[in-house]
Write a protein that holds these residues in place. Structure first.
Motif, PDB file in Angstrom:
ATOM      1  N   GLU A   1       0.847  -1.200   0.000  1.00 10.71           N
ATOM      2  CA  GLU A   1       0.000   0.000   0.000  1.00 10.71           C
ATOM      3  C   GLU A   1       0.880   1.247   0.000  1.00 10.71           C
ATOM      4  O   GLU A   1       2.049   1.192   0.342  1.00 10.71           O
ATOM      5  CB  GLU A   1      -0.900   0.036   1.234  1.00 10.71           C
ATOM      6  CG  GLU A   1      -1.945  -1.056   1.255  1.00 10.71           C
ATOM      7  CD  GLU A   1      -2.844  -0.938   2.473  1.00 10.71           C
ATOM      8  OE1 GLU A   1      -3.796  -0.162   2.422  1.00 10.71           O
ATOM      9  OE2 GLU A   1      -2.591  -1.633   3.466  1.00 10.71           O
TER      10      GLU A   1
ATOM     11  N   ARG B   1       1.012  11.679   6.960  1.00 18.60           N
ATOM     12  CA  ARG B   1       0.149  12.395   7.922  1.00 18.60           C
ATOM     13  C   ARG B   1       0.459  13.880   7.956  1.00 18.60           C
ATOM     14  O   ARG B   1       1.595  14.297   7.724  1.00 18.60           O
ATOM     15  CB  ARG B   1       0.310  11.795   9.320  1.00 18.60           C
ATOM     16  CG  ARG B   1      -0.215  10.359   9.387  1.00 18.60           C
ATOM     17  CD  ARG B   1      -0.122   9.788  10.776  1.00 18.60           C
ATOM     18  NE  ARG B   1      -0.518   8.402  10.786  1.00 18.60           N
ATOM     19  CZ  ARG B   1      -1.775   7.979  10.938  1.00 18.60           C
ATOM     20  NH1 ARG B   1      -2.740   8.841  11.110  1.00 18.60           N
ATOM     21  NH2 ARG B   1      -2.049   6.683  10.940  1.00 18.60           N
TER      22      ARG B   1
ATOM     23  N   GLY C   1      -1.487  15.093  12.869  1.00 23.77           N
ATOM     24  CA  GLY C   1      -1.563  13.657  13.040  1.00 23.77           C
ATOM     25  C   GLY C   1      -2.584  12.974  12.159  1.00 23.77           C
ATOM     26  O   GLY C   1      -2.611  11.755  12.066  1.00 23.77           O
ATOM     27  N   GLN C   2      -3.425  13.750  11.502  1.00 25.37           N
ATOM     28  CA  GLN C   2      -4.442  13.135  10.649  1.00 25.37           C
ATOM     29  C   GLN C   2      -3.822  12.645   9.348  1.00 25.37           C
ATOM     30  O   GLN C   2      -2.902  13.250   8.815  1.00 25.37           O
ATOM     31  CB  GLN C   2      -5.552  14.138  10.334  1.00 25.37           C
ATOM     32  CG  GLN C   2      -6.386  14.515  11.540  1.00 25.37           C
ATOM     33  CD  GLN C   2      -7.362  15.638  11.219  1.00 25.37           C
ATOM     34  OE1 GLN C   2      -7.432  16.117  10.112  1.00 25.37           O
ATOM     35  NE2 GLN C   2      -8.116  16.054  12.232  1.00 25.37           N
ATOM     36  N   LEU C   3      -4.373  11.537   8.846  1.00 24.56           N
ATOM     37  CA  LEU C   3      -3.930  11.053   7.549  1.00 24.56           C
ATOM     38  C   LEU C   3      -4.200  12.113   6.494  1.00 24.56           C
ATOM     39  O   LEU C   3      -5.274  12.722   6.484  1.00 24.56           O
ATOM     40  CB  LEU C   3      -4.699   9.785   7.162  1.00 24.56           C
ATOM     41  CG  LEU C   3      -4.325   8.489   7.879  1.00 24.56           C
ATOM     42  CD1 LEU C   3      -5.361   7.426   7.570  1.00 24.56           C
ATOM     43  CD2 LEU C   3      -2.952   8.022   7.467  1.00 24.56           C
TER      44      LEU C   3
ATOM     45  N   ASN D   1      -4.501  11.520   3.282  1.00 21.92           N
ATOM     46  CA  ASN D   1      -5.575  10.937   2.478  1.00 21.92           C
ATOM     47  C   ASN D   1      -6.244   9.824   3.284  1.00 21.92           C
ATOM     48  O   ASN D   1      -5.780   8.688   3.287  1.00 21.92           O
ATOM     49  CB  ASN D   1      -5.038  10.388   1.150  1.00 21.92           C
ATOM     50  CG  ASN D   1      -6.152  10.019   0.196  1.00 21.92           C
ATOM     51  OD1 ASN D   1      -7.316  10.267   0.486  1.00 21.92           O
ATOM     52  ND2 ASN D   1      -5.807   9.434  -0.930  1.00 21.92           N
ATOM     53  N   GLY D   2      -7.299  10.180   3.968  1.00 22.73           N
ATOM     54  CA  GLY D   2      -8.007   9.209   4.812  1.00 22.73           C
ATOM     55  C   GLY D   2      -9.169   8.548   4.099  1.00 22.73           C
ATOM     56  O   GLY D   2      -9.895   7.752   4.695  1.00 22.73           O
ATOM     57  N   ARG D   3      -9.365   8.917   2.846  1.00 23.75           N
ATOM     58  CA  ARG D   3     -10.425   8.306   2.039  1.00 23.75           C
ATOM     59  C   ARG D   3      -9.766   7.748   0.784  1.00 23.75           C
ATOM     60  O   ARG D   3      -9.680   8.419  -0.237  1.00 23.75           O
ATOM     61  CB  ARG D   3     -11.505   9.325   1.693  1.00 23.75           C
ATOM     62  CG  ARG D   3     -12.117   9.987   2.910  1.00 23.75           C
ATOM     63  CD  ARG D   3     -12.965  11.167   2.503  1.00 23.75           C
ATOM     64  NE  ARG D   3     -14.156  10.757   1.801  1.00 23.75           N
ATOM     65  CZ  ARG D   3     -15.328  10.524   2.388  1.00 23.75           C
ATOM     66  NH1 ARG D   3     -15.451  10.695   3.684  1.00 23.75           N
ATOM     67  NH2 ARG D   3     -16.363  10.153   1.696  1.00 23.75           N
ATOM     68  N   VAL D   4      -9.297   6.533   0.884  1.00 20.21           N
ATOM     69  CA  VAL D   4      -8.504   5.939  -0.188  1.00 20.21           C
ATOM     70  C   VAL D   4      -9.395   5.149  -1.135  1.00 20.21           C
ATOM     71  O   VAL D   4     -10.139   4.254  -0.714  1.00 20.21           O
ATOM     72  CB  VAL D   4      -7.413   5.020   0.399  1.00 20.21           C
ATOM     73  CG1 VAL D   4      -6.589   4.380  -0.723  1.00 20.21           C
ATOM     74  CG2 VAL D   4      -6.514   5.797   1.340  1.00 20.21           C
TER      75      VAL D   4
ATOM     76  N   GLY E   1      -8.053   6.678  11.811  1.00 18.10           N
ATOM     77  CA  GLY E   1      -8.040   7.886  10.984  1.00 18.10           C
ATOM     78  C   GLY E   1      -8.471   7.666   9.554  1.00 18.10           C
ATOM     79  O   GLY E   1      -8.415   8.572   8.739  1.00 18.10           O
ATOM     80  N   GLY E   2      -8.917   6.441   9.227  1.00 19.26           N
ATOM     81  CA  GLY E   2      -9.455   6.190   7.891  1.00 19.26           C
ATOM     82  C   GLY E   2      -8.578   5.289   7.056  1.00 19.26           C
ATOM     83  O   GLY E   2      -7.785   4.507   7.575  1.00 19.26           O
ATOM     84  N   GLY E   3      -8.717   5.415   5.738  1.00 22.87           N
ATOM     85  CA  GLY E   3      -7.989   4.564   4.797  1.00 22.87           C
ATOM     86  C   GLY E   3      -8.912   4.109   3.687  1.00 22.87           C
ATOM     87  O   GLY E   3      -9.689   4.914   3.146  1.00 22.87           O
TER      88      GLY E   3
ATOM     89  N   ALA F   1     -11.013  12.747  18.521  1.00 23.95           N
ATOM     90  CA  ALA F   1     -10.696  13.618  17.380  1.00 23.95           C
ATOM     91  C   ALA F   1      -9.847  12.896  16.351  1.00 23.95           C
ATOM     92  O   ALA F   1      -9.671  13.367  15.237  1.00 23.95           O
ATOM     93  CB  ALA F   1      -9.966  14.867  17.852  1.00 23.95           C
TER      94      ALA F   1
ATOM     95  N   CYS G   1     -11.538   9.634  11.971  1.00 23.26           N
ATOM     96  CA  CYS G   1     -11.524  10.540  10.825  1.00 23.26           C
ATOM     97  C   CYS G   1     -11.860   9.821   9.509  1.00 23.26           C
ATOM     98  O   CYS G   1     -11.807   8.586   9.430  1.00 23.26           O
ATOM     99  CB  CYS G   1     -10.118  11.148  10.736  1.00 23.26           C
ATOM    100  SG  CYS G   1     -10.033  12.736   9.903  1.00 23.26           S
ATOM    101  N   SER G   2     -12.208  10.627   8.521  1.00 24.69           N
ATOM    102  CA  SER G   2     -12.332  10.210   7.109  1.00 24.69           C
ATOM    103  C   SER G   2     -13.186   8.953   6.922  1.00 24.69           C
ATOM    104  O   SER G   2     -14.396   8.995   7.093  1.00 24.69           O
ATOM    105  CB  SER G   2     -10.936  10.022   6.512  1.00 24.69           C
ATOM    106  OG  SER G   2     -10.239  11.228   6.524  1.00 24.69           O
ATOM    107  N   ALA G   3     -12.561   7.838   6.524  1.00 22.80           N
ATOM    108  CA  ALA G   3     -13.327   6.622   6.219  1.00 22.80           C
ATOM    109  C   ALA G   3     -14.132   6.155   7.437  1.00 22.80           C
ATOM    110  O   ALA G   3     -15.213   5.574   7.286  1.00 22.80           O
ATOM    111  CB  ALA G   3     -12.404   5.516   5.729  1.00 22.80           C
TER     112      ALA G   3
ATOM    113  N   CYS H   1     -13.010  14.108  13.735  1.00 20.04           N
ATOM    114  CA  CYS H   1     -12.180  15.152  13.112  1.00 20.04           C
ATOM    115  C   CYS H   1     -12.953  16.037  12.134  1.00 20.04           C
ATOM    116  O   CYS H   1     -12.613  17.190  11.945  1.00 20.04           O
ATOM    117  CB  CYS H   1     -10.970  14.530  12.425  1.00 20.04           C
ATOM    118  SG  CYS H   1     -11.223  13.989  10.736  1.00 20.04           S
TER     119      CYS H   1
ATOM    120  N   LYS I   1     -14.062  15.248   8.481  1.00 23.13           N
ATOM    121  CA  LYS I   1     -13.490  15.243   7.142  1.00 23.13           C
ATOM    122  C   LYS I   1     -14.367  14.444   6.177  1.00 23.13           C
ATOM    123  O   LYS I   1     -14.066  13.299   5.856  1.00 23.13           O
ATOM    124  CB  LYS I   1     -12.072  14.674   7.170  1.00 23.13           C
ATOM    125  CG  LYS I   1     -11.305  14.930   5.884  1.00 23.13           C
ATOM    126  CD  LYS I   1      -9.866  14.437   6.018  1.00 23.13           C
ATOM    127  CE  LYS I   1      -9.094  14.701   4.732  1.00 23.13           C
ATOM    128  NZ  LYS I   1      -7.730  14.139   4.795  1.00 23.13           N
TER     129      LYS I   1
END
Lengths: 126, 528
Positions: free
Chosen positions: A73, A78, A82-84, A86-89, B294-296, B375, B378-380, B403, B405
């Motif tokens: 992958e 980050r 600390g947030q990714l 791209n957290g929506r892959v 935090g997603g993915g 917090a 997040c995301s996914a 978070c 997003k």
């Protein structure tokens, strides 16, 4: 005449057996690494990096020791908080297989079917 | 690979003054052979944009590119695909560097709570962005850190707490547990470090760059005053995204619990195994611990939605992506017609050797779900919550505000840099996706982004999955009867907005600069 038919028949069977044997010999079988080492890990990292066009890639030492597949992958980048990033892959991870063919360990990209022969790594049929 | 942006036909080419000088000179007399030289000059004109495809890879340092063409590409690309393109202040690029100009190409609008609507505007070298690793693999100790920012005005000290460790790693082998406080790293005190050398030592120890690197941690177990030293040796570790799967017997039946830390490929097998086990236990409720997730991979969130809600998801939308109003029906990046994505009811086979594709997923067929959040959720993870709410699954949120997003992007390279600019928003079956302030637990929700539940602060005194750990305990209390009771500890607390570290001085930041990072790039500041 009869002898000729027999000879042809024997020849045909012999060729068929030969073909089958050759086919079996060239068949790639699922494999796992039997003696993981620093050298085999480096070889595996280099091989997969080469297959994906990268200079380096991080592969765990026990990769391919339990099963014949490995998922690659994109690294988890980050942001400062600390947030990714791209957290929506949506992108699909890449899958690699380890196979053994003609006694050689081979790592193979499941999408492109490109492969690399591993010289140092020892493996067995899974 | 460069993503091409289609159908930008409405752009006004006259927007950019294009001076084309085509010099044709005959070679070889009357034999009809010509050589052609083309020279193009692009300039900025307010309010008008050239198609960004014409500016692709016209890079500084090349014969046909310059800093200006790179900036104009950013400007045109943003005007075409940025979700809030009409909120960009169209400034001349002349006074900005390329990276500074990109920073300007975003909205400065605020969310209802007053935070910046777009906090997701990034760029990095394409070489770095393209780095890959084995799913879940990294170099380190198997420790997940929780950073508390130093805030002098509120008398809050800098503090690093271990939020959890992964099994079969140097940290777990040494029995280092959740809640342990890192007092010092290689002799440098975490709380008082305030110079470059000290910060560098902390960074180097927390985020080792080489295998075999020995780091001395001075630790203090939660609630204790004595500290002790322990030396850990950095190695390649592999995270375990699904942990602590268990059932808890209650008066109303069995409640399932699972900790889901990351939407990475190897989680597919972990989730299928977990849900299969919980299904066999015939649980009546599920507590899904997403507090550090935090997603993915969105596909995993979609699968998990099915595994939780089952039949209720059939024929329903997991998520629909919406782009800016130039693209109401078409994805501007892929060119495909916009269609809702469903809940996946089959395996995808991210690691086919572990789990092959096309198998039916197990499902719990639940009508409500408890999620534990902070917090860092997040995301996914938020997408999963939103999608289930969209099909009227009762989502009960215990913990802190997520978070916020609901946005995403297609990372897009140009001239060696990959840019991340918000391009789409995810909406659920009911068309809702406005949770930029995060999902907030509330006993009396009045807005759509407020979720029925309890505000509870993360509890480092207990291990995750412990029935007395504050978030899980609150979920169990809440699920015990219909009174929707929240624990007293949270009664006086208000739902908080997502935590954004107050970074004021980059000179004293603790950060993971390693390219192989899968650790949090949390940064800690020493205010001057």
């Amino acid at each position: 005449m009869k002898i000729n038919f027999i000879l042809i028949g024997v020849l045909f069977i012999a060729c068929a057996v030969c073909g089958c044997s050759s086919q079996a010999k060239n068949r790639a079988l699922s494999a796992v690494i039997t003696e993981p080492s620093e050298a085999s890990n480096i070889e595996l990292q280099d091989a997969i990096a080469s297959l994906v066009g990268q200079k380096q890639i991080l592969i765990a030492k026990d990769a391919f020791t339990q099963n014949n597949s490995l998922t690659i992958e994109r690294m988890a980048h980050r942001a400062q908080n600390g947030q990714l990033i791209n957290g929506r892959v949506i992108e699909k991870p890449q899958l690699f297989y380890l196979v053994i063919r003609d006694g050689q360990c081979i790592v193979k990209n499941s999408e492109s079917n490109e492969e690399k022969i591993l010289q140092v790594t020892k493996c067995r049929v899974q | 690979m460069k993503l091409s942006l289609n159908n930008s036909v409405n752009k006004t080419l006259s927007a950019i003054i294009l001076t084309s000088t085509v010099l044709l000179s005959a070679c070889g007399g009357s034999n009809g052979s010509y050589s052609t030289t083309t020279s193009n000059t692009y300039t900025w004109v307010a309010g008008t944009f050239v198609d960004d495809s014409k500016l692709d890879n016209l890079c500084i340092g090349t014969s046909n590119g310059s800093a200006l063409t790179e900036k104009l590409w950013l400007r045109s690309w943003s005007d075409d695909t940025y979700l809030w393109y009409n909120e960009i202040d169209d400034q001349s690029p002349a006074a900005f560097s390329i990276s500074d100009y990109f920073s300007e190409l975003k909205t400065n609008a605020l969310t209802p709570s007053g935070k910046l609507k777009d906090q997701f505007h990034f760029s990095m070298s394409t070489q770095e962005w393209n780095l890959l690793n084995q799913s879940g693999a990294s170099l380190g100790f198997g420790i997940n850190y929780h950073f508390q920012q130093k805030d002098v005005s509120l008398a809050i000290p800098r503090k690093i707490t271990i939020s959890y460790t992964d099994p079969n790693t140097p940290a777990s082998i040494e029995n280092i547990s959740r809640g342990t406080i890192i007092i010092a790293v290689d002799g440098v005190n975490v709380e008082s470090a305030d110079d470059d050398t000290s910060i560098a030592t902390l960074n180097n120890g927390l985020f080792p760059e080489s295998e075999g690197q020995e780091v001395v941690f001075t630790l203090q177990n939660f609630g204790e005053s004595e500290s002790f030293d322990i030396t850990l040796i950095a190695e390649k570790v592999v995270s375990t995204p699904v942990q602590h799967v268990k059932t808890i017997d209650t008066d109303n039946g069995k409640v399932g619990y699972l900790q889901f830390n990351s939407h990475i490929a190897t989680a597919e097998k972990g989730l299928v195994d977990a849900i299969t086990d919980l299904e066999a236990e015939n649980i009546s409720d599920l507590v899904l611990d997403l507090r550090y997730n935090g997603g993915g991979l969105l596909d995993l969130a979609s699968q998990l939605g099915y595994m939780i809600a089952g039949e209720a998801t059939i024929g329903k939308t997991f998520e629909k992506l919406t782009f800016n109003d130039k693209y109401p029906t078409k994805n501007p990046v892929t060119g495909s017609t916009l269609q809702p994505s469903p809940f996946h009811s089959q395996t995808i086979g991210f690691n086919a050797g572990l789990l092959s594709a096309g198998q039916g997923l197990p499902t719990l067929n639940l009508t409500r779900l408890f999620v534990l959040t902070t917090a860092n959720t997040c995301s996914a993870s938020e997408s999963l919550m939103n999608s289930l709410r969209g099909i009227d699954i009762e989502v009960i949120q215990i913990g802190e505000t997520t978070c916020g997003k609901p946005y995403g992007f297609y990372p897009t390279p140009n001239c060696g840099t990959t840019y991340f600019s918000v391009q789409f928003k995810g909406e659920n079956e009911q068309g809702f996706g406005d949770y930029a302030d995060g999902f907030m637990p509330s006993q009396t929700p009045s807005f759509q982004s407020e979720v029925q539940g309890c505000v509870v602060v993360d509890d480092f005194s207990k291990t995750l999955g412990d029935e007395t750990e504050a978030l899980l305990a609150a979920a169990l209390i809440y699920s015990a009867d219909d009174s929707r009771t929240c624990p007293e500890v949270s009664a006086n607390k208000q739902a908080r907005h997502a935590f954004i570290p107050n970074i004021t001085d980059s000179a004293f930041i603790l950060e993971d600069k390693r390219p192989q990072s899968v650790f949090f790039n949390n940064r800690i500041v020493t205010p001057k």
